[in-house]
Design an enzyme around this catalytic site. Sequence first.
Site, PDB file in Angstrom:
ATOM      1  N   ASP A  43       0.829  -1.204   0.000  1.00 43.20           N
ATOM      2  CA  ASP A  43       0.000   0.000   0.000  1.00 43.20           C
ATOM      3  C   ASP A  43       0.870   1.263   0.000  1.00 43.20           C
ATOM      4  O   ASP A  43       0.357   2.378  -0.076  1.00 43.20           O
ATOM      5  CB  ASP A  43      -0.995  -0.001   1.160  1.00 43.20           C
ATOM      6  CG  ASP A  43      -0.348  -0.130   2.527  1.00 43.20           C
ATOM      7  OD1 ASP A  43       0.900  -0.138   2.614  1.00 43.20           O
ATOM      8  OD2 ASP A  43      -1.090  -0.232   3.530  1.00 43.20           O
ATOM      9  N   SER A  44       2.182   1.065   0.017  1.00 41.14           N
ATOM     10  CA  SER A  44       3.112   2.169  -0.226  1.00 41.14           C
ATOM     11  C   SER A  44       2.837   2.839  -1.570  1.00 41.14           C
ATOM     12  O   SER A  44       3.274   3.970  -1.801  1.00 41.14           O
ATOM     13  CB  SER A  44       4.557   1.670  -0.184  1.00 41.14           C
ATOM     14  OG  SER A  44       4.721   0.539  -1.038  1.00 41.14           O
ATOM     15  N   ASP A  64      -0.744  -6.313   0.123  1.00 46.45           N
ATOM     16  CA  ASP A  64      -1.200  -5.650   1.344  1.00 46.45           C
ATOM     17  C   ASP A  64      -2.715  -5.567   1.411  1.00 46.45           C
ATOM     18  O   ASP A  64      -3.369  -5.195   0.427  1.00 46.45           O
ATOM     19  CB  ASP A  64      -0.656  -4.222   1.394  1.00 46.45           C
ATOM     20  CG  ASP A  64       0.678  -4.122   2.115  1.00 46.45           C
ATOM     21  OD1 ASP A  64       1.004  -5.019   2.896  1.00 46.45           O
ATOM     22  OD2 ASP A  64       1.384  -3.123   1.891  1.00 46.45           O
ATOM     23  N   LYS A  94      -0.935  -9.453   3.424  1.00 42.21           N
ATOM     24  CA  LYS A  94      -0.187  -8.901   4.569  1.00 42.21           C
ATOM     25  C   LYS A  94      -1.080  -7.966   5.360  1.00 42.21           C
ATOM     26  O   LYS A  94      -1.800  -7.147   4.780  1.00 42.21           O
ATOM     27  CB  LYS A  94       1.069  -8.167   4.097  1.00 42.21           C
ATOM     28  CG  LYS A  94       1.910  -7.598   5.263  1.00 42.21           C
ATOM     29  CD  LYS A  94       3.280  -7.159   4.814  1.00 42.21           C
ATOM     30  CE  LYS A  94       3.276  -5.856   4.064  1.00 42.21           C
ATOM     31  NZ  LYS A  94       2.837  -4.704   4.906  1.00 42.21           N
ATOM     32  N   GLU A 144      -1.240  -5.473   9.120  1.00 42.55           N
ATOM     33  CA  GLU A 144      -0.442  -4.762  10.108  1.00 42.55           C
ATOM     34  C   GLU A 144      -1.118  -4.842  11.471  1.00 42.55           C
ATOM     35  O   GLU A 144      -2.295  -4.502  11.596  1.00 42.55           O
ATOM     36  CB  GLU A 144      -0.278  -3.288   9.717  1.00 42.55           C
ATOM     37  CG  GLU A 144       0.429  -3.067   8.396  1.00 42.55           C
ATOM     38  CD  GLU A 144       0.570  -1.581   8.071  1.00 42.55           C
ATOM     39  OE1 GLU A 144       0.278  -0.733   8.949  1.00 42.55           O
ATOM     40  OE2 GLU A 144       0.976  -1.265   6.929  1.00 42.55           O
ATOM     41  N   GLU A 203       9.496  -3.719  10.554  1.00 43.50           N
ATOM     42  CA  GLU A 203       9.889  -2.425  10.000  1.00 43.50           C
ATOM     43  C   GLU A 203      10.349  -1.467  11.083  1.00 43.50           C
ATOM     44  O   GLU A 203       9.668  -1.283  12.098  1.00 43.50           O
ATOM     45  CB  GLU A 203       8.724  -1.797   9.219  1.00 43.50           C
ATOM     46  CG  GLU A 203       9.082  -0.455   8.605  1.00 43.50           C
ATOM     47  CD  GLU A 203       8.046   0.075   7.633  1.00 43.50           C
ATOM     48  OE1 GLU A 203       8.250   1.184   7.109  1.00 43.50           O
ATOM     49  OE2 GLU A 203       7.037  -0.620   7.400  1.00 43.50           O
TER      50      GLU A 203
END
Length: 263
Positions: A45-46, A84, A112, A114, A181
Amino acid sequence: MKPTTLADLRQLKKEKRKFATITAYDASFAHLFAEQGINVMLIGDSLGMTVQGFDSTLPVTVEDISYHTRSVRNGAPNAFLIADLPFMSYATPEQSFASAAALMRAGANMVKIEGGDWLCNTVKMLAERAVPVCGHLGLTPQSVNILGGYKVQGRSEDAAQKLLNDAIALENAGMQLLVLECVPAELAKRVTDALDIPVIGIGAGNMTDAQILVMHDALGITAKAPKFAKDFLKETGNIRDAINLYIEEVESGAYPDKAHSFN
């Protein structure tokens, strides 16, 4: 090249062979990365910041990630693709099922998410429904408004122990990979040693099982790159050589060095 699988990645960890991964968003770069030997790519999602021009990852949607996942899959048919789940697309198990199904249908091999042990039930239910899950601990960009910015995490002993406990709990729930991260290198080593699954670092020192970089950081495109990023294109002069150098330095442990790590 035969398709890369989770079993392949677990074998690399068992053999203590480091591997390089990178973000990818389109077919052309995915094809180039695969040609140079990167077998694991993240549709991150960057892209909200690197492709769409936002100041965070929060505006990114499942539809955005699905579109870019299809593009990357077309360019790298045998790569292992992690996609993501974007902000608020897995707030409940039911949401996570629908979101994960969309990304897997688009070509992802894994999704993925978070967050810490509050996600254990979601991880367990996704795994039971044949969706492999990659966790993401430390600096979690979707939580930027809670964290107060993009800051190193896990520097106090209490915070480090909480992160380690979360990692173990998520692995026990069925997590198959973990991204760490922006954490101190010493903590990343503790987590990597404690888990049976591969751990991928970004700003987490060189003692993890693998490394990942946002492709724009690795190629010097980002206007203000984070401390842990290295411009491999500047050192080589062309993209293919830059990716080869990135792979070589990750596999040897030369990258990240102390200048690209946190203590």
